[in-house]
Structure formats: structure tokens, C-alpha cells
Scaffold this motif. Sequence first.
Motif, mmCIF file in Angstrom:
data_model
loop_
_atom_site.group_PDB
_atom_site.id
_atom_site.type_symbol
_atom_site.label_atom_id
_atom_site.label_comp_id
_atom_site.label_asym_id
_atom_site.label_seq_id
_atom_site.Cartn_x
_atom_site.Cartn_y
_atom_site.Cartn_z
ATOM 1 N N ARG A 149 -0.311 -15.632 2.843
ATOM 2 C CA ARG A 149 -0.592 -15.858 1.415
ATOM 3 C C ARG A 149 -0.969 -14.535 0.743
ATOM 4 N NH1 ARG A 149 -2.428 -20.684 3.542
ATOM 5 N NH2 ARG A 149 -4.588 -20.015 3.766
ATOM 6 N N LEU A 150 -1.728 -13.702 1.468
ATOM 7 C CA LEU A 150 -2.070 -12.385 0.935
ATOM 8 C C LEU A 150 -0.810 -11.546 0.728
ATOM 9 C CD1 LEU A 150 -4.635 -10.703 0.219
ATOM 10 C CD2 LEU A 150 -4.413 -9.697 2.494
ATOM 11 N N TYR A 151 0.108 -11.605 1.693
ATOM 12 C CA TYR A 151 1.379 -10.882 1.558
ATOM 13 C C TYR A 151 2.137 -11.378 0.329
ATOM 14 C CZ TYR A 151 5.939 -8.886 2.652
ATOM 15 O OH TYR A 151 7.113 -8.174 2.583
ATOM 16 N N PHE A 152 2.199 -12.715 0.159
ATOM 17 C CA PHE A 152 2.967 -13.278 -0.949
ATOM 18 C C PHE A 152 2.407 -12.829 -2.298
ATOM 19 C CE2 PHE A 152 4.004 -16.476 -4.119
ATOM 20 C CZ PHE A 152 5.385 -16.462 -4.034
ATOM 21 N N VAL A 153 1.084 -12.868 -2.452
ATOM 22 C CA VAL A 153 0.514 -12.451 -3.734
ATOM 23 C C VAL A 153 0.663 -10.939 -3.933
ATOM 24 C CG1 VAL A 153 -1.913 -12.134 -3.082
ATOM 25 C CG2 VAL A 153 -1.349 -12.913 -5.369
ATOM 26 N N THR A 154 0.603 -10.163 -2.863
ATOM 27 C CA THR A 154 0.835 -8.715 -2.958
ATOM 28 C C THR A 154 2.281 -8.451 -3.352
ATOM 29 O OG1 THR A 154 -0.893 -8.317 -1.318
ATOM 30 C CG2 THR A 154 0.646 -6.510 -1.736
ATOM 31 N N GLN A 155 3.209 -9.207 -2.781
ATOM 32 C CA GLN A 155 4.621 -9.107 -3.166
ATOM 33 C C GLN A 155 4.781 -9.428 -4.650
ATOM 34 O OE1 GLN A 155 7.935 -11.101 -0.823
ATOM 35 N NE2 GLN A 155 7.690 -12.525 -2.509
ATOM 36 N N SER A 156 4.099 -10.446 -5.116
ATOM 37 C CA SER A 156 4.165 -10.813 -6.529
ATOM 38 C C SER A 156 3.627 -9.698 -7.410
ATOM 39 C CB SER A 156 3.390 -12.109 -6.776
ATOM 40 O OG SER A 156 3.948 -13.167 -6.026
ATOM 41 N N LEU A 157 2.536 -9.063 -6.982
ATOM 42 C CA LEU A 157 1.999 -7.925 -7.731
ATOM 43 C C LEU A 157 3.014 -6.785 -7.794
ATOM 44 C CD1 LEU A 157 -1.674 -7.876 -6.429
ATOM 45 C CD2 LEU A 157 -0.989 -7.976 -8.840
ATOM 46 N N TYR A 158 3.693 -6.546 -6.691
ATOM 47 C CA TYR A 158 4.685 -5.472 -6.633
ATOM 48 C C TYR A 158 5.858 -5.744 -7.583
ATOM 49 C CZ TYR A 158 8.481 -2.585 -4.752
ATOM 50 O OH TYR A 158 9.535 -1.725 -4.621
ATOM 51 N N LEU A 159 6.276 -6.997 -7.663
ATOM 52 C CA LEU A 159 7.494 -7.324 -8.398
ATOM 53 C C LEU A 159 7.284 -7.633 -9.881
ATOM 54 C CD1 LEU A 159 9.294 -9.492 -5.715
ATOM 55 C CD2 LEU A 159 9.900 -7.167 -6.441
ATOM 56 N N ILE A 197 -3.917 -1.370 -3.850
ATOM 57 C CA ILE A 197 -3.631 -2.086 -5.094
ATOM 58 C C ILE A 197 -4.407 -1.470 -6.254
ATOM 59 C CG2 ILE A 197 -3.998 -4.305 -6.272
ATOM 60 C CD1 ILE A 197 -3.073 -5.618 -3.616
ATOM 61 N N LEU A 198 -5.667 -1.113 -6.012
ATOM 62 C CA LEU A 198 -6.488 -0.523 -7.074
ATOM 63 C C LEU A 198 -5.892 0.769 -7.625
ATOM 64 C CD1 LEU A 198 -10.137 -1.076 -5.816
ATOM 65 C CD2 LEU A 198 -9.055 -2.070 -7.844
ATOM 66 N N VAL A 199 -5.215 1.530 -6.770
ATOM 67 C CA VAL A 199 -4.609 2.784 -7.229
ATOM 68 C C VAL A 199 -3.119 2.599 -7.547
ATOM 69 C CG1 VAL A 199 -6.314 4.266 -6.124
ATOM 70 C CG2 VAL A 199 -4.240 3.642 -4.860
ATOM 71 N N GLU A 200 -2.710 1.333 -7.684
ATOM 72 C CA GLU A 200 -1.359 0.951 -8.108
ATOM 73 C C GLU A 200 -0.260 1.405 -7.150
ATOM 74 O OE1 GLU A 200 -0.863 2.086 -12.207
ATOM 75 O OE2 GLU A 200 -2.534 0.814 -12.840
ATOM 76 N N ARG A 201 -0.583 1.448 -5.882
ATOM 77 C CA ARG A 201 0.424 1.748 -4.854
ATOM 78 C C ARG A 201 0.851 0.416 -4.233
ATOM 79 N NH1 ARG A 201 -2.057 6.200 -1.119
ATOM 80 N NH2 ARG A 201 -0.222 5.625 0.073
ATOM 81 N N TYR A 202 1.530 -0.394 -5.034
ATOM 82 C CA TYR A 202 1.847 -1.770 -4.665
ATOM 83 C C TYR A 202 2.810 -1.867 -3.489
ATOM 84 C CZ TYR A 202 -0.409 -2.586 -9.110
ATOM 85 O OH TYR A 202 -1.318 -2.598 -10.138
ATOM 86 N N TYR A 203 3.792 -1.001 -3.425
ATOM 87 C CA TYR A 203 4.729 -1.052 -2.293
ATOM 88 C C TYR A 203 4.001 -0.706 -0.993
ATOM 89 C CZ TYR A 203 8.807 -0.539 0.642
ATOM 90 O OH TYR A 203 9.719 -0.683 1.655
ATOM 91 N N ASP A 204 3.162 0.305 -1.027
ATOM 92 C CA ASP A 204 2.396 0.667 0.167
ATOM 93 C C ASP A 204 1.471 -0.477 0.584
ATOM 94 O OD1 ASP A 204 3.584 3.177 0.223
ATOM 95 O OD2 ASP A 204 1.978 4.114 -0.938
ATOM 96 N N ALA A 205 0.873 -1.154 -0.400
ATOM 97 C CA ALA A 205 0.021 -2.310 -0.114
ATOM 98 C C ALA A 205 0.839 -3.421 0.537
ATOM 99 C CB ALA A 205 -0.642 -2.811 -1.389
ATOM 100 N N LEU A 206 2.044 -3.614 0.043
ATOM 101 C CA LEU A 206 2.919 -4.648 0.604
ATOM 102 C C LEU A 206 3.290 -4.330 2.049
ATOM 103 C CD1 LEU A 206 4.400 -7.281 -0.066
ATOM 104 C CD2 LEU A 206 6.352 -5.879 -0.762
ATOM 105 N N MET A 207 3.598 -3.071 2.334
ATOM 106 C CA MET A 207 3.943 -2.702 3.704
ATOM 107 C C MET A 207 2.724 -2.825 4.627
ATOM 108 S SD MET A 207 7.154 -2.297 3.705
ATOM 109 C CE MET A 207 7.110 -3.626 2.516
#
Length: 140
Positions: A56-66, A102-112
Motif C-alpha cells: 500500500r505504501l508503494y502504491f501511494v508512493t507510485q501515485s505521488l510520482y505519477l 518524498i519531502l525533497v521531491e525525489r519521488y522516483y527514488d522514493a518509489l524505487m
Amino acid sequence: MSLKINLAQGESILIGKAKVQNGGAGRCILIVSGSENVLREKRIMRERDATTPIRRLYFVTQSLYLTDDKPKLFTLYHQIAREAVAAWPMLAGAVTDVGELILVERYYDALMACHTLTEVERGLIEAAAGGGAAAEAAPG
């Protein structure tokens, strides 16, 4: 700057909110220009597959990225992050690391980083089901 993507037959990717699939008989090369985020099919998680705390954390992180509408997802992200830590306290540091990205807006890195956590969680679940010691699977 452009991104060159080589897609196998039938493979798909997300470009922003659009799913693009290679419908040809062989490989194809796409050149993507612009600022839309791109996610390969093997990294895409459907909501129905987000069945564990870390997934679920991955899914919401993916949503943040996209998405461009990130503020609405931040509250949900924090709630799910708390649930994930409650379920797997030994992953608290790694979940915090994802939150910092996520706080520093590195969403792809957070997703990985979340993707790595889904593998760790799978190992923890398998170890718990088999009665093995799960602590070894936690990232250090």
C-alpha cells in the motif's frame, strides 16, 4: 532532454496518466520529450494488488510520482506509512528514508526504495509463514 525507451512486444509503460503499449510485432523505440513521469510496466502496481502494508505504501508512493495533485496524497501517504511501521517495526528506518525522499521531491527514488521494501516485506511474510527468523531480511 529526451528519454529513449526500448519496449518489447506487448510491453507497456505509463507516461503521466497515459498507458502506452507496444502493439507491434517486435521491439519499438519511443523517444519521450517533456516533463511527464515515466514508469515501466514491471514497476506499475494496480490498486487491487496493494494488499499488504508495504505494498500500500508503494502504491501511494507510485501515485505521488505519477500525479500533479500531490497535496491530497500526502495525508494518505503519512497514514499508510504509520500503518506500515506498526505492521513491521523493524522497517521504520527504511520507511523514514522513503518519507525523506518524498519531502525533497525525489519521488522516483522514493518509489524505487519502496520497491526494495516490498521485496523485504515478501521475505518477512514468507519467514513468518515458515516460522523462520525474519529479522535477517530487514535492511540495515
